[in-house]
Design a protein around this motif. Structure first.
Motif, PDB file in Angstrom:
ATOM      1  N   UNK A 183      -2.210  -8.667   5.185  1.00 56.30           N
ATOM      2  CA  UNK A 183      -0.762  -8.427   5.360  1.00 56.30           C
ATOM      3  C   UNK A 183      -0.287  -7.342   4.401  1.00 56.30           C
ATOM      4  N   UNK A 184       0.113  -6.212   4.942  1.00 54.04           N
ATOM      5  CA  UNK A 184       0.404  -5.042   4.108  1.00 54.04           C
ATOM      6  C   UNK A 184       1.826  -4.551   4.337  1.00 54.04           C
ATOM      7  N   UNK A 185       2.546  -4.364   3.229  1.00 54.35           N
ATOM      8  CA  UNK A 185       3.869  -3.764   3.251  1.00 54.35           C
ATOM      9  C   UNK A 185       3.852  -2.400   2.596  1.00 54.35           C
ATOM     10  N   UNK A 186       4.992  -1.758   2.575  1.00 52.45           N
ATOM     11  CA  UNK A 186       5.108  -0.406   2.024  1.00 52.45           C
ATOM     12  C   UNK A 186       5.315  -0.441   0.520  1.00 52.45           C
ATOM     13  N   UNK A 187       4.470   0.292  -0.189  1.00 52.52           N
ATOM     14  CA  UNK A 187       4.663   0.540  -1.617  1.00 52.52           C
ATOM     15  C   UNK A 187       5.176   1.974  -1.719  1.00 52.52           C
ATOM     16  N   UNK A 198       8.006  -2.710  -1.678  1.00 53.15           N
ATOM     17  CA  UNK A 198       8.212  -2.689  -3.129  1.00 53.15           C
ATOM     18  C   UNK A 198       8.043  -1.246  -3.604  1.00 53.15           C
ATOM     19  N   UNK A 199       8.899  -0.829  -4.521  1.00 52.93           N
ATOM     20  CA  UNK A 199       8.871   0.535  -5.033  1.00 52.93           C
ATOM     21  C   UNK A 199       7.811   0.692  -6.120  1.00 52.93           C
ATOM     22  N   UNK A 200       7.129   1.824  -6.116  1.00 52.93           N
ATOM     23  CA  UNK A 200       6.167   2.166  -7.166  1.00 52.93           C
ATOM     24  C   UNK A 200       6.913   2.310  -8.502  1.00 52.93           C
ATOM     25  N   UNK A 201       6.329   1.743  -9.567  1.00 49.30           N
ATOM     26  CA  UNK A 201       6.939   1.726 -10.899  1.00 49.30           C
ATOM     27  C   UNK A 201       8.238   0.922 -10.929  1.00 49.30           C
ATOM     28  N   UNK A 202       8.463   0.087  -9.917  1.00 54.38           N
ATOM     29  CA  UNK A 202       9.733  -0.651  -9.785  1.00 54.38           C
ATOM     30  C   UNK A 202      10.920   0.314  -9.862  1.00 54.38           C
ATOM     31  N   UNK A 237       0.830  -1.206   0.000  1.00 52.10           N
ATOM     32  CA  UNK A 237       0.000   0.000   0.000  1.00 52.10           C
ATOM     33  C   UNK A 237       0.860   1.249   0.000  1.00 52.10           C
ATOM     34  N   UNK A 238       0.389   2.267  -0.707  1.00 48.81           N
ATOM     35  CA  UNK A 238       1.083   3.552  -0.713  1.00 48.81           C
ATOM     36  C   UNK A 238       0.745   4.322   0.549  1.00 48.81           C
ATOM     37  N   UNK A 239       1.708   5.001   1.144  1.00 46.79           N
ATOM     38  CA  UNK A 239       1.418   5.826   2.313  1.00 46.79           C
ATOM     39  C   UNK A 239       0.593   7.035   1.902  1.00 46.79           C
ATOM     40  N   UNK A 240      -0.190   7.565   2.847  1.00 44.00           N
ATOM     41  CA  UNK A 240      -1.008   8.730   2.510  1.00 44.00           C
ATOM     42  C   UNK A 240      -0.314  10.038   2.866  1.00 44.00           C
TER      43      UNK A 240
END
Length: 409
Positions: free
Chosen positions: A248-252, A282-286, A219-222
Motif C-alpha cells: 500500500x503506497x501513498x505519495x511522499x 506525507x510531505x518529505x522533511x515534514x 514513495x517519492x515520485x520519479x
C-alpha cells in the motif's frame, strides 16, 4: 468569533465525538441567554486572539474567554470559548498569523506555537476539552475505536545499487569516511537484500506482528527533482521498486513542493500508476504546505495527510490525537482533506539536531505518547524510515519493542 455554519457544526461535532444531530444540539454557541433554551450547554464566544495568560477550569487549560462555569436555568454556561481554541488549533491559526522566523527548511517552529509557548505539546488539549464537556453534561462520552498506522517513508530505496550511490560509496571508502566496508557495497550490487537501505523484508516481518494496524509506505515520485534535498530519486519502474509495488503506497511529496506546489498533480499522478496506490500523503522533511494552501492536496485527489507533527520535538501539533479535517484559517472554510496527526518520527528521537535520545529514552517518550493517545481514544501514527534500520542504529530493536508494546495493550 464568527465561523461558517458548516465549520462551526464540524467543530462542535469534533468536540462531542459525534456528528449526530441530537448530539450537536446539546451545545449552543452564543452569548444571548434567549438562545439557551433547549441546549444543556452554552459556550460564550470570545475573540479569536488567545488570552495573554493561560487560565484553568480545574485541570483544563483555557486560552479563550473566561474560566467560568455558571448555570442559567437548565443550561450550563461555559464562558471559556473552547470552540475558538479548537478552531485556532485545527486551522493552524498560530502559524497563519505568525511573523516569527521559520527553520532552515521553512518549517514553523514548535516554540512559536500556542501549545509550545505554554508547554502543552504533549497534551492533547482538544481531547481534554471533550472530556470536560461530558463531565459538565454528566453524560458518558461516545466510545471511539483507536486506529494504528505503521508508516514508512521511502526517502532512499537503495544506497549502493544505483551508479551515483555506488561511486559515492567507493569514494567514501577510499577517504575512510564510509561506515560500510567495500564488501557491503559489492554485495549490494549482487543482491538488493544486502543493501543497507533495502530493509523492507525486515519491516514487513515486524509489521506483520500487528495485523490490526494499517501499514502505509510513502514513495517519492520519479519526476525530475527541483531541490537538492529531493535526492536521491529512484525509479518507480525499476526492478528494485517492483518488489514493493504491491504494497500500500501513498505519495511522499518532494521537498520542493512547498516552493512549487503546482507540481503536486504530476507527483500524485506518478503514484497513481502503481497497482496498490492509495490517496494518502506525507510531505518529505515534514515540509507541509501553509495552512491557507491545504486545498491544493485535496484538489489533486489526496484524501488523507499524515504529515502534521514537528520534526524537532514530539507532541500533538494540532492539539489532538484524533484525525480531523483541515480548515483554511483565512476564510474559516472546512476542507475535505483529513489530517492524521503524526505521533512520533524516528529521527525526532535519535537525530543529534533534534532530541538525540538513547534507545531507552526513545522508548519511554514513545510509549508515553502512545499511552496518552489511547487514554483519549486517539490514533497512533508511527513513522519509521527504511533507512533507519542500519547496523549502527537502535531503531530496529526500538521499533520491535514498540510493536510488541502495542500488541500487549
Amino acid at each position: 468569533m464568527h465561523l461558517p455554519v458548516d465549520t462551526l457544526r464540524y467543530i462542535i461535532s469534533f468536540l462531542l465525538c459525534s456528528d449526530k444531530v441530537e448530539d450537536i444540539s446539546l451545545i449552543a454557541y452564543t452569548s444571548d441567554p434567549s438562545e439557551y433554551r433547549g441546549h444543556p450547554l452554552a459556550i460564550t464566544p470570545a475573540p479569536l486572539i488567545p488570552n495573554q495568560q493561560v487560565t484553568h477550569i480545574d485541570e483544563y487549560p483555557i486560552f479563550h474567554g473566561v474560566p467560568s462555569v455558571k448555570r442559567d436555568g437548565d443550561t450550563i454556561v461555559l464562558q471559556a470559548d473552547i470552540i475558538a481554541t479548537t478552531y485556532y488549533l485545527l486551522s493552524r491559526y498560530d502559524e497563519y498569523e505568525s511573523t516569527a522566523p521559520l527553520d532552515v527548511h521553512s518549517r514553523f517552529l514548535p516554540e512559536n506555537s500556542l501549545l509550545g509557548k505554554n508547554d502543552l505539546l504533549t497534551t492533547p488539549l482538544l481531547d481534554l476539552y471533550t472530556e470536560m464537556i461530558y463531565r459538565l453534561l454528566n453524560r458518558p462520552k461516545p466510545r471511539r475505536k483507536s486506529h494504528i498506522y505503521l508508516t514508512h517513508d521511502i526517502d532512499m530505496l537503495t544506497r549502493y545499487r544505483r551508479p551515483r550511490g555506488f561511486f559515492g560509496g567507493l569514494y567514501r571508502v577510499i577517504k575512510g569516511i564510509n561506515p560500510d566496508p567495500l564488501s557491503t557495497i559489492l554485495k549490494s550490487i549482487a543482491n538488493r537484500n544486502e543493501d543497507p537501505a533495502y530493509t523492507f523484508p525486515m519491516l514487513q516481518h515486524i509489521d506483520a506482528e500487528l495485523p490490526e494496524a494499517e501499514v502505509i509506505y510513502f514513495a517519492k515520485p520519479d519526476n525530475t527533482p527541483i531541490a537538492q534535498l529531493d535526492r536521491p530519486i529512484y525509479s518507480l519502474s525499476s526492478s528494485d521498486f517492483k518488489e514493493l509495488a504491491n504494497l500500500p503506497i501513498g505519495l511522499h511529496s518532494l521537498y520542493s513542493t512547498c516552493d512549487y506546489p503546482d507540481t503536486l498533480r504530476n507527483q500524485f499522478a506518478a503514484i497513481e500508476q502503481l497497482p496498490n496506490h492509495n490517496t494518502y500523503h506525507r510531505s518529505h522533511y515534514l515540509r507541509i504546505l501553509p495552512p491557507t494552501q491545504m486545498n491544493r492536496y485535496s484538489d489533486v485527489g489526496i484524501t488523507d495527510d499524515f504529515t502534521l507533527a514537528y520534526a524537532s520535538t514530539p507532541g500533538f501539533r494540532l492539539g489532538t490525537a484524533r484525525p480531523t479535517h483541515a480548515i483554511d484559517p483565512s476564510t474559516g472554510t472546512l476542507l475535505p482533506l483529513v489530517l492524521h496527526p503524526l505521533t512520533i518520527m524516528d529521527t525526532t528521537l535519535s537525530d543529534p539536531r533534534y532530541l538525540n535520545l538513547s534507545e531507552q529514552e526513545s522508548f519511554d517518550v514513545t510509549t508515553s505518547l502512545i499511552d496518552t493517545s489511547l487514554k483519549y481514544e486517539g490514533d497512533i501514527n508511527l513513522l519509521f524510515h527504511n533507512t533507519s534500520f542500519k547496523k549502527d542504529s537502535y531503531h530496529c530493536s526500538l521499533y520491535t519493542f514498540i510493536v510488541n508494546y502495542l500488541k500487549s495493550l
